[in-house]
Design a protein around this motif. Structure first.
Motif, PDB file in Angstrom:
ATOM      1  N   GLU A  67      28.572 -28.560  33.037  1.00 11.18           N
ATOM      2  CA  GLU A  67      27.733 -28.387  31.760  1.00 11.18           C
ATOM      3  C   GLU A  67      26.593 -27.877  32.176  1.00 11.18           C
ATOM      4  OE1 GLU A  67      28.081 -32.146  29.767  1.00 11.18           O
ATOM      5  OE2 GLU A  67      27.028 -31.469  27.978  1.00 11.18           O
ATOM      6  N   THR A  68      26.284 -26.802  31.079  1.00 14.78           N
ATOM      7  CA  THR A  68      24.820 -26.149  31.209  1.00 14.78           C
ATOM      8  C   THR A  68      24.042 -26.413  30.170  1.00 14.78           C
ATOM      9  OG1 THR A  68      25.803 -24.488  32.805  1.00 14.78           O
ATOM     10  CG2 THR A  68      23.662 -24.089  32.156  1.00 14.78           C
ATOM     11  N   GLN A  69      22.871 -26.889  30.155  1.00  9.93           N
ATOM     12  CA  GLN A  69      22.130 -27.067  29.029  1.00  9.93           C
ATOM     13  C   GLN A  69      20.821 -26.211  29.447  1.00  9.93           C
ATOM     14  OE1 GLN A  69      19.386 -29.854  29.133  1.00  9.93           O
ATOM     15  NE2 GLN A  69      19.659 -30.858  27.246  1.00  9.93           N
ATOM     16  N   VAL A  70      20.400 -25.242  28.320  1.00 18.52           N
ATOM     17  CA  VAL A  70      19.289 -24.234  28.716  1.00 18.52           C
ATOM     18  C   VAL A  70      18.201 -24.554  27.553  1.00 18.52           C
ATOM     19  CG1 VAL A  70      18.785 -21.755  28.798  1.00 18.52           C
ATOM     20  CG2 VAL A  70      20.784 -22.727  29.907  1.00 18.52           C
ATOM     21  N   ARG A  71      17.181 -24.446  27.899  1.00 18.56           N
ATOM     22  CA  ARG A  71      16.319 -24.369  26.692  1.00 18.56           C
ATOM     23  C   ARG A  71      15.267 -23.158  26.959  1.00 18.56           C
ATOM     24  NH1 ARG A  71      19.042 -27.313  25.159  1.00 18.56           N
ATOM     25  NH2 ARG A  71      19.371 -29.383  24.639  1.00 18.56           N
ATOM     26  N   LEU A  72      15.294 -22.242  26.097  1.00 20.45           N
ATOM     27  CA  LEU A  72      14.403 -21.153  26.258  1.00 20.45           C
ATOM     28  C   LEU A  72      13.158 -21.359  25.412  1.00 20.45           C
ATOM     29  CD1 LEU A  72      17.595 -18.771  25.258  1.00 20.45           C
ATOM     30  CD2 LEU A  72      16.258 -18.646  27.360  1.00 20.45           C
ATOM     31  N   GLU A  82      18.733 -13.293  20.142  1.00 23.46           N
ATOM     32  CA  GLU A  82      20.104 -12.845  20.166  1.00 23.46           C
ATOM     33  C   GLU A  82      20.676 -14.005  20.968  1.00 23.46           C
ATOM     34  OE1 GLU A  82      20.060  -8.796  21.488  1.00 23.46           O
ATOM     35  OE2 GLU A  82      22.182  -8.985  21.760  1.00 23.46           O
ATOM     36  N   GLY A  83      21.645 -14.430  20.413  1.00 20.71           N
ATOM     37  CA  GLY A  83      22.839 -15.533  20.856  1.00 20.71           C
ATOM     38  C   GLY A  83      24.300 -14.946  21.105  1.00 20.71           C
ATOM     39  N   ARG A  84      24.769 -14.482  22.321  1.00 18.08           N
ATOM     40  CA  ARG A  84      26.193 -14.290  22.095  1.00 18.08           C
ATOM     41  C   ARG A  84      26.970 -15.114  23.099  1.00 18.08           C
ATOM     42  NH1 ARG A  84      25.764 -10.229  18.671  1.00 18.08           N
ATOM     43  NH2 ARG A  84      23.933  -8.826  19.037  1.00 18.08           N
ATOM     44  N   ALA A 103      18.437 -16.126  29.061  1.00 17.53           N
ATOM     45  CA  ALA A 103      19.565 -16.777  29.932  1.00 17.53           C
ATOM     46  C   ALA A 103      21.037 -16.301  29.658  1.00 17.53           C
ATOM     47  CB  ALA A 103      19.653 -18.206  29.534  1.00 17.53           C
ATOM     48  N   GLU A 104      21.786 -15.930  31.077  1.00 19.96           N
ATOM     49  CA  GLU A 104      23.090 -15.744  31.004  1.00 19.96           C
ATOM     50  C   GLU A 104      23.763 -16.913  31.390  1.00 19.96           C
ATOM     51  OE1 GLU A 104      25.202 -12.431  31.727  1.00 19.96           O
ATOM     52  OE2 GLU A 104      23.608 -10.925  31.419  1.00 19.96           O
ATOM     53  N   VAL A 105      24.910 -17.279  30.903  1.00 24.88           N
ATOM     54  CA  VAL A 105      25.389 -18.572  31.129  1.00 24.88           C
ATOM     55  C   VAL A 105      27.180 -18.050  31.424  1.00 24.88           C
ATOM     56  CG1 VAL A 105      25.975 -21.044  31.051  1.00 24.88           C
ATOM     57  CG2 VAL A 105      23.880 -20.196  30.361  1.00 24.88           C
ATOM     58  N   ASN A 106      27.509 -17.657  32.684  1.00 22.90           N
ATOM     59  CA  ASN A 106      28.794 -17.216  32.699  1.00 22.90           C
ATOM     60  C   ASN A 106      29.497 -18.066  33.396  1.00 22.90           C
ATOM     61  OD1 ASN A 106      27.938 -14.700  31.143  1.00 22.90           O
ATOM     62  ND2 ASN A 106      27.143 -14.197  33.004  1.00 22.90           N
ATOM     63  N   TYR A 140      16.755 -14.578  24.584  1.00 24.62           N
ATOM     64  CA  TYR A 140      17.944 -13.916  24.571  1.00 24.62           C
ATOM     65  C   TYR A 140      19.105 -14.815  25.441  1.00 24.62           C
ATOM     66  CZ  TYR A 140      21.574 -10.553  26.116  1.00 24.62           C
ATOM     67  OH  TYR A 140      22.665  -9.989  26.781  1.00 24.62           O
ATOM     68  N   SER A 141      20.157 -15.035  24.771  1.00 29.57           N
ATOM     69  CA  SER A 141      21.285 -15.865  25.640  1.00 29.57           C
ATOM     70  C   SER A 141      22.635 -14.939  25.379  1.00 29.57           C
ATOM     71  CB  SER A 141      21.402 -17.079  25.483  1.00 29.57           C
ATOM     72  OG  SER A 141      21.899 -17.389  24.031  1.00 29.57           O
ATOM     73  N   SER A 142      23.276 -14.913  26.614  1.00 29.38           N
ATOM     74  CA  SER A 142      24.654 -14.292  26.720  1.00 29.38           C
ATOM     75  C   SER A 142      25.644 -15.256  27.238  1.00 29.38           C
ATOM     76  CB  SER A 142      24.754 -13.060  27.403  1.00 29.38           C
ATOM     77  OG  SER A 142      25.876 -12.589  27.241  1.00 29.38           O
ATOM     78  N   GLN A 143      26.873 -15.434  26.793  1.00 28.33           N
ATOM     79  CA  GLN A 143      27.858 -16.214  27.317  1.00 28.33           C
ATOM     80  C   GLN A 143      29.130 -15.558  27.566  1.00 28.33           C
ATOM     81  OE1 GLN A 143      27.788 -20.524  26.105  1.00 28.33           O
ATOM     82  NE2 GLN A 143      26.318 -19.727  24.504  1.00 28.33           N
ATOM     83  N   LEU A 144      29.630 -15.457  28.742  1.00 29.52           N
ATOM     84  CA  LEU A 144      31.174 -14.872  29.066  1.00 29.52           C
ATOM     85  C   LEU A 144      31.824 -16.119  29.553  1.00 29.52           C
ATOM     86  CD1 LEU A 144      33.406 -12.857  28.518  1.00 29.52           C
ATOM     87  CD2 LEU A 144      32.445 -11.750  30.412  1.00 29.52           C
ATOM     88  N   ILE A 145      33.055 -16.468  29.237  1.00 33.15           N
ATOM     89  CA  ILE A 145      33.756 -17.679  29.863  1.00 33.15           C
ATOM     90  C   ILE A 145      35.138 -17.203  29.755  1.00 33.15           C
ATOM     91  CG2 ILE A 145      34.561 -20.010  29.732  1.00 33.15           C
ATOM     92  CD1 ILE A 145      31.023 -19.239  28.504  1.00 33.15           C
TER      93      ILE A 145
END
Lengths: 453, 253
Positions: free
Chosen positions: A295-300, A366-368, A307-310, A335-340
Motif C-alpha cells: 500500500e502506498t499513500q502519497v501526499r503531494l 494532473e492525476g493518471r 509522484a509516480e507509483v508503479n 502531478y501523479s501517475s500510476q501504472l500497475i
C-alpha cells in the motif's frame, strides 16, 4: 484474533516517547473484516490460524549479553558484507559481485550490483553499517528515538483508524532503521534494505518500521528486498511500515521487491509526504507470499510535487496479492501517475485499489492511473477498484482498467517458429510487463527486476 | 536421380470447428521440389497451411500426413517447426514488447537445441542476423523494433523471409507470400526465397495469382478447388489458369 497483540518485552519501555507511541497504537489496533471497505477484496484468512509469535527483543538480549555479542561481531567479515565487490579477506566468498552465501556471516546474500546494503535476518537488524558518504546518516530507529534525531516525525501522520496494520506495527515498535540524507546530498549507489527470512523465522510476526528523510535537494535510490530461503512451506508475517519525507526538490527512487515464501503474509505501507518540486518515483514488484499487500499513500503537499507509483505483480497458486494506492493532491500544480500491471495464473487473485484525491485548492493538477492485468487461467481473478475524488475544477485526471489473456495468434506464431509453448508464454509475459518495468529510472535496478520476472 | 519424398499427404480430410474444408486431398512433395497450389479465394488454401503447421483448432478427420517418413499429425506446432517446417504467413502477427532480434534468438536456439547443437553465442548470432538482414534490406534499426509492430506489408514479408533464411527449414510453405507487396518488395522477397532453393529443400507456394510464380518458378502447379487438387501440371498450367480463370477448371471435376 486479538492474538496478534501479545505481551512482549521491548526495548525502551521506560521511555515515554517510545512507550507512548506503542500504547496509543495498541489501543487503536483492530482487525479488518469482510465488511471493511478497504479490505473488501483482500481476505485475511491467512492470519486466521492465530499462531504468529513475536520474537524476543534483540535489543534487550544484546544489553544482557553485551560482551558475547561483541566477540561475535569481530568474527564477521564485515569487509565482505558491505563492499562485496572488493576483495574479501574472509576467504569464504567469491568476491565476484554475484549473489552468494558467505559462510562467515551466516547466509546473508548480497545483491548482484553495488549498493549500500543493510541486512535484516528474520526481522532483526544486523548491525553492520556500510561506509556511506558524508551527509548520509543511518541508525537504528531506537537510537534515533532515544537521541531525538527523528524530530518527532515518527507516526505523526499515520491514522491508525485507517491503517490497522500500521497500528499493529507501532504496537511492537522497535526494529527498523532511520535514514537521513542531508540537504543537497546525492547518493551514488542505491541504499538497500535486504530482509532475509530463513529457517528459524517460522511463525514469526515481524514488525519493521523505517523512517526515511530526504532533506531539501537530496537524492537517493532506496531498495527494499524481501527474500526467503529455507522450508518452502514456512509461514511468517512481515508487517512493514515506511514513513518517507521528501523535502523541497528532493528525489527518491523507491524500489520494492517482495519475494517472500509462498505461505507467508506480507503487508506493507509506505507513507510518503512530498514538498515543492520533490519527486517520488515508486515501483513495487510483488511475486511471493500467500497474502501480500503493498500500500502506498502519497501526499503531494506543495506546488510541483510529483509522484509516480508503479507496480507489477506476478502470481500463481492460491495467492492474493493486493496493490493499493492513495494519492492526495493537496496543492495546485502537482502531478501523479500510476501504472500497475499484473499477471495472474492458477486460482490466484489480484487486487488493485487506487484512489486519487484532489483537494479544492489543488488546481492545475494532473492525476493518471492505469491498471492492466493478464489472466492466465480460467480460475484466476482480478478485482479492481479505482476511485477519483475531485474537488477542484481545473484538473486533468484519468483512470483506466483493462484485463485480458494471452493472445492465441501470438502464441501460435511463436510456436510455428520452434519456440516451445511454455517459453513462448514466458516471453509474452515478459513483454507484457516491459512498459511498467521501463518506468524504473535506474538501468541496473531495471535489469535486476526484469531478470526476476 | 532418386527422389526422396519429404511430405506425403494421403486422403486427407480436415477442417476447423467441425466444418470440413479439406476433402480427400493427396499430394507428395519430394526433396528439392517446388510446388505451387493455386486456387480461388475461400477454397481452403490457408486451412491447408495451418493443418500442416498444426495450428490449434484445426482438426484432421481422416487421412495421413508424413514428413520425412514420420507421422506429422502426432507432433505439436513447435515440434513440426523444429523438424523443419516453416510457414510464411499471410498475416504475420504483431508481438509488442518482443524485439525482432531476441525473438529470432529464441527460435534459432530452440531449433538448434532440438538438433543437438549448442546455443549460438550472442555476438555471433547478431552478426549473422545483420548479414542475412542486409540481403533483404532489413537494417539494424528494424531488428531492434518489436516483432511486426508498425511494420508495413512489405516489411512484414521481408521479416518472414529473414526468419526462413535463418531457420533454414526443409519445407517452406509460402501462404500468399505476395499479398500486400508492391513490385519492388516482391522482387526482394522472391530473391530471398530463390536464394534458399537447394537440392534438399522443398517449397509449397500457396497463391491465387500467377504473379509470384514469375519470380519463384515452380516445378509443379496444382489447382485446388473444393478441398482437393483438381488438376496438376507444370509451370505452364499457371499461365493457362491466368488466361482462362478458375471457373474453367472447377467445372472440370
Amino acid at each position: 484474533m486479538a492474538g496478534l497483540i501479545q505481551e512482549a518485552e521491548l526495548f525502551g519501555s521506560d521511555m515515554p516517547r517510545i512507550e507512548g507511541l506503542r500504547e496509543k497504537a495498541r489501543a487503536s489496533f483492530w482487525l479488518p473484516t469482510a465488511k471493511t471497505e478497504a479490505w473488501k477484496y483482500t481476505k485475511l484468512h491467512a492470519l486466521k490460524a492465530d499462531d504468529f509469535v513475536v520474537a524476543p527483543s534483540k535489543f534487550l538480549e544484546e544489553m544482557e549479553g553485551e560482551a558475547e555479542a561483541e566477540a561475535e561481531e569481530e568474527h564477521c567479515c564485515c569487509g565482505c558484507h558491505h563492499e562485496h565487490n572488493e576483495e574479501c579477506s574472509c576467504g569464504h566468498c567469491h568476491g565476484d559481485g554475484e549473489e552468494h552465501e558467505c559462510s562467515c556471516c551466516g547466509s546473508k546474500e548480497h545483491l548482484a550490483f553495488a549498493a549500500y546494503e543493510l541486512h535484516f535476518e528474520n526481522g532483526k537488524f544486523v548491525p553492520i553499517y556500510p561506509a556511506t558518504p558524508r551527509g548520509v546518516e543511518i541508525m537504528t530507529l531506537m537510537e534515533a528515538l532515544v537521541t531525538g534525531e527523528e524530530n518527532h516525525l515518527l507516526g505523526k501522520y499515520i491514522d491508525y483508524a485507517k491503517y490497522p496494520f500500521a497500528a499493529l506495527n507501532t504496537a511492537y515498535l522497535e526494529e527498523g532503521v532511520f535514514i537521513r540524507i542531508c540537504k543537497g546530498v546525492k547518493l551514488d549507489k542505491p541504499l538497500a534494505l535486504i530482509n532475509h527470512t530463513q529457517n528459524g523465522g517460522e511463525n514469526l510476526l515481524v514488525n519493521l518500521r523505517n523512517l526515511i528523510v530526504l532533506e531539501d535537494g537530496a537524492k537517493a535510490e532506496l531498495i527494499e528486498y524481501y527474500r526467503y530461503s529455507g522450508e518452502t512451506k514456512s509461514r511468517y508475517f512481515n508487517n512493514i511500515v515506511n514513513e518517507i519525507y521528501l523535502g523541497a526538490g528532493a528525489e527518491l527512487n523507491h524500489c520494492r521487491y517482495q519475494n517472500e515464501a509462498f505461505k507467508a503474509v506480507h503487508i506493507a505501507l509506505s507513507s510518503v509526504r512530498i514538498k515543492s518540486n520533490g519527486i517520488y518515483n515508486g515501483f513495487c514488484l510483488q511475486k511471493g507470499a500467500d497474502l501480500g499487500r503493498s500500500e502506498t499513500q502519497v501526499r503531494l503537499l506543495e506546488k510541483d510535487a510529483k509522484a509516480e507509483v508503479n507496480a507489477a505483480y506476478i502470481m500463481n497458486g492460491w495467492a492474493t496479492l493486493d496493490t493499493t494506492t492513495d494519492i492526495e493532491h493537496l496543492s495546485s500544480e502537482t502531478y501523479s501517475s500510476q501504472l500497475i500491471k499484473g499477471v495472474v495464473g492458477g486460482e490466484a487473485k489480484g487486487v488493485f485499489q487506487g484512489k486519487i484525491h484532489i483537494a479544492p485548492d489543488a488546481q492545475k493538477t494532473e492525476g493518471r492511473q492505469l491498471h492492466k492485468a493478464l489472466l492466465l487461467s480460467d480460475n484466476a481473478e482480478i478485482d479492481v477498484k479505482p476511485e477519483l475524488e475531485i474537488f477542484a475544477d481545473d484538473v486533468k485526471c484519468s483512470h483506466g482498467a483493462a484485463c485480458g489473456e494471452l493472445d492465441k495468434e501470438q502464441l501460435f506464431y511463436m510456436r510455428s517458429r520452434g519456440i516451445g509453448e511454455e517459453e513462448a508464454k514466458q516471453i509474452l509475459i515478459d513483454a507484457y510487463l516491459t512498459d511498467v518495468i521501463a518506468r524504473i529510472p535506474d538501468l541496473t535496478l531495471r535489469e535486476w527486476l526484469q531478470h526476476e520476472i | 536421380m532418386m527422389s526422396t519424398p519429404l511430405l506425403e499427404i494421403e486422403d486427407l480430410c480436415a477442417g476447423v470447428s467441425g466444418k470440413e474444408i479439406i476433402k480427400d486431398f493427396n499430394l507428395t512433395i519430394n526433396e528439392g521440389e517446388i510446388h505451387a497450389i493455386m486456387g480461388p479465394n475461400g477454397a481452403g488454401k490457408s486451412t491447408l497451411s495451418y493443418i500442416l503447421c498444426g495450428k490449434p483448432g484445426y482438426e484432421i478427420t481422416s487421412g495421413t500426413i508424413k514428413f520425412r517418413g514420420k507421422d506429422l499429425t502426432a507432433m505439436s506446432t513447435e515440434e513440426r517447426a523444429r523438424e523443419g517446417i516453416f510457414l510464411i504467413m499471410q498475416y504475420p502477427v504483431e508481438i509488442p514488447g518482443v524485439p525482432v532480434t531476441s525473438f529470432l534468438k529464441h527460435a534459432v536456439n530452440a531449433i538448434r537445441k532440438h538438433r543437438g547443437e549448442p546455443e549460438l553465442d550472442t555476438m555471433e548470432f547478431i552478426k549473422m542476423v545483420r548479414e542475412e538482414g542486409r540481403k533483404l534490406g532489413i537494417d539494424a534499426e528494424m531488428l531492434k523494433r518489436p516483432v511486426n509492430v508498425g511494420f508495413s506489408g512489405g516489411e512484414k514479408k521481408r521479416l518472414e523471409t529473414l526468419q526462413m533464411a535463418i531457420l533454414k527449414p526443409q519445407l517452406a510453405i509460402l501462404d500468399e507470400a505476395d499479398s500486400g507487396l508492391d513490385i519492388d518488395a516482391m522482387k526482394v522477397v522472391s530473391a530471398g526465397v530463390n536464394a534458399l532453393r537447394s537440392e534438399n529443400r522443398s517449397m509449397l507456394i500457396i497463391t491465387h495469382f500467377q504473379r509470384l510464380l514469375n519470380y519463384v518458378v515452380p516445378d509443379f502447379v496444382h489447382i485446388f478447388a473444393d478441398g482437393h487438387i483438381v488438376k496438376s501440371g507444370d509451370k505452364s498450367l499457371a499461365a493457362e489458369l491466368e488466361e482462362k480463370g478458375y471457373a474453367e477448371f472447377v467445372k472440370e471435376k
